[in-house]
Design an enzyme around this catalytic site. Structure first.
Site, PDB file in Angstrom:
ATOM      1  N   GLU A  97       0.830  -1.211   0.000  1.00 25.70           N
ATOM      2  CA  GLU A  97       0.000   0.000   0.000  1.00 25.70           C
ATOM      3  C   GLU A  97       0.865   1.261   0.000  1.00 25.70           C
ATOM      4  OE1 GLU A  97      -2.978  -0.661  -0.734  1.00 25.70           O
ATOM      5  OE2 GLU A  97      -2.821  -2.788  -0.236  1.00 25.70           O
ATOM      6  N   TYR A 149      -1.443  -8.860 -10.805  1.00 23.90           N
ATOM      7  CA  TYR A 149      -0.577  -8.761  -9.620  1.00 23.90           C
ATOM      8  C   TYR A 149       0.694  -9.591  -9.787  1.00 23.90           C
ATOM      9  CZ  TYR A 149      -4.324  -6.460  -6.996  1.00 23.90           C
ATOM     10  OH  TYR A 149      -5.278  -5.567  -6.560  1.00 23.90           O
TER      11      TYR A 149
HETATM   12 ZN   LIG Z   1      -2.586  -2.893  -4.767  1.00 22.73          ZN
END
Ligand SMILES: [Zn+2]
Length: 658
Positions: free
Chosen positions: A134, A222
């Protein structure tokens, strides 16, 4: 910055600082009655918010302590300061996703942020990985946003690549150099072969609707995103990669970018020097990786000096395709590292890779620097395995892990023979590295579940024992023969080794477990067995013992000391070898004053895993279906009952029966 009542005194007016220019999807407000812990790091105020009880128990402290150092690591790597004066991180009891990177107000599902000492190490490292992810988004996503969702990997691929950090000591941040590429490679191959995959970048006009946009948040975005970044930073060197990244972030600050922009800036870094030369532009090397779905497998024929590539696929028809990738190939010949070469088309004659004597061996993909799997001709597999047996240290650790993992996965997907995969484990009695062992144990466990009732199981047990016992003794020596000396970093490998020792009932471990357990029976008030190995110690002692050992566990269970202890005991009590004890145990679940419905599920599942337990559970469930159904509907449905039965299925006959 200020608060006042408006003219009529009815409204409270709060004035905020002007925010930086940002995308709407990372704008957030929070209104809550929370507590917080705070610190200042390089002039930035960091606060971690959670419900007041969690704050007073210190559960937010771990996140608070790691945030500053990670932020500083990124500021230095990106050569750009975090632009806000404050950073708030908030733990929410329930949240749609694991976490969200709102600029300056990160929101987390509380289990992904709060830490208490009873949590396992793996859970703690997952907190630091998510925090790092994050925080990386504050640059990749917030400062520079992809122009549209079709380029989502510019956010998520990079944030996933940069979550690859290890907070070894509270204030040192370092990269997970060995583990991360293996983890990525494994996940990419898993997702690309098991779910319908799509390419990493899509055409903008194809990603218009809400569903299509949400579909971009896929494993491909991802994992494959992070894996190809790892590959680029490897072949262009991390120094040049960082240089390109810095100029990309600086140029597109408070603005938007597309995939070609990142390639342009990496290209500028390459063009600024002479030491590293590439065979083509970064864009032409990388386009096949972003615009084609799937991942390549490389076949090497060391007898003829030929290399070919094709898409990795489970079914033969999906292997036939016009797709090819531009692949950087690092390699070793007989223990010495050779200059990198490129496989830029489907088939290439590369005479240097030809073995000239029978003893020579070739190893491709040093330290997992490309996103690919390798299939050698049989004679090279054979030579590689001979080398492992002669002196494994000549082959890098990451490749030793890779050889074992890939051999079993290639076998599962129909590429190579099981004999090769098993031969790759013949040297393991000499292997001391935990990472290699943890991978090998995963595959041994899978084999175990297939073989456990077949006539070859005796041979299999003997074989695994001959490999694992030396490693077990090696680990025991490291901890001075006392489980209380286990260091936090080795908990997971020691637990995995003990689980295997327990499955195989190896004498040294049986003796140790029964002796620890009888000490506990003599003095139940003083349990000196460390938490993280209680499950295997209890299980082995109950397996080797009589109803006396079982009944002792039952009295411990009735104390309900903690959730973890209850789970360990419930599973351990299913390890008994006495059918009458197991049956009695199953019948206890019908009385919820003895075993609660939620615990009953654990009992059914673990007894079904026991070799002699499966038929008992199957008969028990059929005989008592009505009672189980009324007792348990709130906690688990019939489908999950059949699911646990299917996990323990051993033969086609049983399958037909269920
Ligand atoms: Zn992310």
């Amino acid at each position: 910055v200020s608060e006042r009542l408006d003219k009529d005194g009815k409204w409270k007016v709060t004035t905020f600082n002007t925010s930086v220019k940002m995308s709407t999807y990372v704008t957030a407000f929070a209104i809550c009655d929370y507590g917080y812990v705070n610190t200042t790091y390089n002039g930035i105020e960091i606060r971690v918010w959670a419900d007041k009880a969690s704050i007073s128990k210190g559960e937010a402290d771990y996140a608070l302590n790691i945030t500053g150092p990670i932020l500083a690591y990124f500021e230095e790597y990106y050569n750009l300061s975090y632009p806000l004066p404050k950073l708030d991180i908030m733990a929410l009891p329930d949240y749609g996703s694991t976490a969200m990177e709102n600029w300056g107000l990160l929101m987390f599902k509380q289990d992904s942020l709060l830490y208490h000492p009873k949590m396992k190490l793996i859970e703690r490292s997952s907190i630091s990985a998510i925090v790092a992810h994050e925080l990386a988004h504050q640059w990749f996503g917030n400062l520079v946003t992809m122009r549209w969702w079709n380029d989502l990997w510019l956010n998520e691929g990079f944030a996933s690549y940069f979550e690859n950090l290890n907070i070894a000591v509270e204030d040192t941040v370092e990269k997970l150099k060995l583990q991360y590429p293996l983890h990525l490679q494994y996940n990419v191959f898993h997702s690309e072969t098991n779910s319908p995959s799509q390419s990493l970048t899509m055409k903008k006009e194809d990603i218009k609707t809400f569903d299509k946009i949400m579909g971009m948040f896929s494993d491909t975005t991802y994992y494959k995103g992070a894996a190809i970044i790892h590959m680029v930073s490897n072949f262009m060197t991390e120094e040049l990669f960082a240089k390109g990244i810095r100029s990309y972030l600086k140029t597109f600050s408070y603005s938007n970018a597309v995939t070609d922009d990142i390639w342009d800036h990496l290209q500028m870094a390459i063009d600024s020097q002479d030491a590293i030369k590439l065979p083509a532009s970064i864009k032409s090397i990388m386009d096949p990786w972003t615009m084609q779905k799937g991942v390549p497998v490389i076949r090497v024929n060391t007898l003829r000096g030929i290399i070919t590539q094709e898409p990795y696929a489970k079914s033969a028809e999906n292997r036939i395709s016009t797709f090819s990738w531009f692949i950087p190939i690092s390699w070793i010949k007989n223990g010495s590292v050779q200059p990198l070469f490129w496989l830029e088309r489907k088939r290439k004659i590369f005479s240097k890779i030809k073995r000239t004597t029978d003893e020579e061996w070739i190893l491709l993909n040093i330290n997992i620097s490309c996103l690919c799997r390798i299939i050698y001709d049989d004679s090279n597999w054979h030579q590689l395995i001979l080398q492992l047996n002669k002196d494994p240290a000549v082959i890098p650790v990451a490749n030793r892990v890779h050889i074992i993992n890939d051999a079993f996965e290639l076998e599962r997907d129909g590429y190579i023979d099981i004999k090769i995969a098993l031969s790759a484990t013949t040297y393991l009695a000499e292997e001391k590295h935990s990472k290699v062992w943890s991978t090998a144990l995963v595959h041994f466990m899978k084999l175990q579940s297939v073989l456990k009732t077949t006539y070859t199981y005796g041979l299999y047990k003997k074989y695994i024992a001959s490999k694992i016992v030396p490693f077990y003794h090696y680990q025991m020596k490291l901890i001075n023969e006392d489980f209380n000396n286990i260091q936090i970093g080795t908990i997971s490998i020691i637990s995995a080794v003990l689980e295997t020792m327990c499955l195989l009932d190896l004498k040294d471990f049986v003796d140790r477990a029964t002796s620890l357990y009888s000490q506990l029976m003599n003095n139940p008030a003083n349990n000196t067995i460390p938490n993280y190995i209680r499950n295997v110690i209890y299980c082995e002692a109950i397996k080797a013992g009589t109803d006396k050992e079982w009944n002792f566990a039952w009295t411990l269970y009735l104390n309900h000391t903690s959730m973890e202890e209850d789970d360990d005991l419930l599973i351990a009590m299913s390890c008994s070898r006495e059918p009458w004890i197991l049956n009695r145990y199953l019948y206890y679940t019908l009385d919820d004053s003895m075993i609660s419905p939620e615990h009953s599920f654990v009992v059914y599942r673990s007894v079904a895993q026991n070799l002699i337990g499966w038929p008992l559970v199957w008969n028990f469930i059929r005989a008592n279906l009505n009672v189980i159904e009324t007792n348990s509907t709130y906690y688990f449905g019939l489908t999950s009952l059949f699911y646990i039965l299917s996990e323990g299925l051993l033969t086609d006959f049983e399958f037909q029966e269920v």
